[in-house]
Design an enzyme around this catalytic site. Sequence first.
Site, PDB file in Angstrom:
ATOM      1  CE  LYS A  40     -20.348 -29.834   1.721  1.00 40.35           C
ATOM      2  NZ  LYS A  40     -19.861 -28.913   2.762  1.00 40.35           N
ATOM      3  N   GLY A  79     -18.133 -19.888   6.080  1.00 37.84           N
ATOM      4  CA  GLY A  79     -17.651 -19.289   7.323  1.00 37.84           C
ATOM      5  C   GLY A  79     -17.902 -17.805   7.459  1.00 37.84           C
ATOM      6  CB  ALA A 100     -21.312 -22.174   2.504  1.00 37.17           C
ATOM      7  N   GLY A 101     -22.637 -20.020   4.547  1.00 34.04           N
ATOM      8  CA  GLY A 101     -23.142 -18.662   4.652  1.00 34.04           C
ATOM      9  C   GLY A 101     -24.113 -18.423   5.786  1.00 34.04           C
ATOM     10  CG  ASN A 111     -18.711 -26.612  11.256  1.00 35.77           C
ATOM     11  OD1 ASN A 111     -17.614 -26.950  10.841  1.00 35.77           O
ATOM     12  ND2 ASN A 111     -18.961 -26.609  12.553  1.00 35.77           N
ATOM     13  CB  SER A 112     -18.881 -21.183  10.721  1.00 30.65           C
ATOM     14  OG  SER A 112     -17.838 -21.793  10.005  1.00 30.65           O
TER      15      SER A 112
END
Length: 264
Positions: free
Chosen positions: A106, A167, A193-194, A215-216
């Site tokens: 990635k 994040g 993301a987001g 992830n976050s």
Amino acid sequence: MSQVRSDKPFTLAGRTYQSRLLVGTGKYKDMDETRDAIAASGAEIVTVAVRRTNIGQNPGEPNLLDVISPEQYTILPNTAGCYDAAEAVRTCRLARELLDGHKLVKLEVLADQKTLFPNVIETIKAAEILVKDGFDVMVYTSDDPIIARQLAEIGCIAVMPLAGLIGSGLGICNPYNLRIILEEAKVPVLVDAGVGTASDATIAMELGCEAVLLNSAIAHAQDPILMARAMKHAVEAGRLAYLAGRMPKKLYASASSPLDGLIK
């Protein structure tokens, strides 16, 4: 009996996966929580920040691969923390060496530490080098449809536009750009993301994304294990809703019961 619309397989670099949820390994309180959350998510692809996580480059330190086994998961090395093409290329080559010739990576090349927006100029440079070097490149990019198209034309096997800042948990900030990217896509499109909660993941899948990487949203949840389970079901529900096709939106009401045969 009504016909159920069949789904096409989710395939990356010639390998087919059952889960359309990809997860990261950062920000958990310890290795045990990392292992348990990933297991609860049902994910088969796990991304690892090579510059921040030991996957063998630091002998004597805890190795993530001892709890996230390459025999059980597809490890997706990423270049998080890289701010130019040369740095990202070096990181991918290190990952290939550590993972015995592993080609799937990635790519992310960041513009600055405040926004973590992708530096698309350096991203394109790195993508060109890595594709020529034999890597299967999944690439983090902006939600600019033109950049996404260029990255696919270079030879990236998947484009991964951000839905919001890394994040941030802001959710799907610009669904319209994502729709344009999806309409033009010649390779799989994954939101990256987001995503902040399960409904965000569902929306991404309802738009037609092949998968979601996050992830976050799990690691920062009050109960990461429970949120991992929620994300698993959210992605599945969103995919089913996309395949089913939502009803059209209307300004005015429409009775669900027929008017014929009313009692007078």
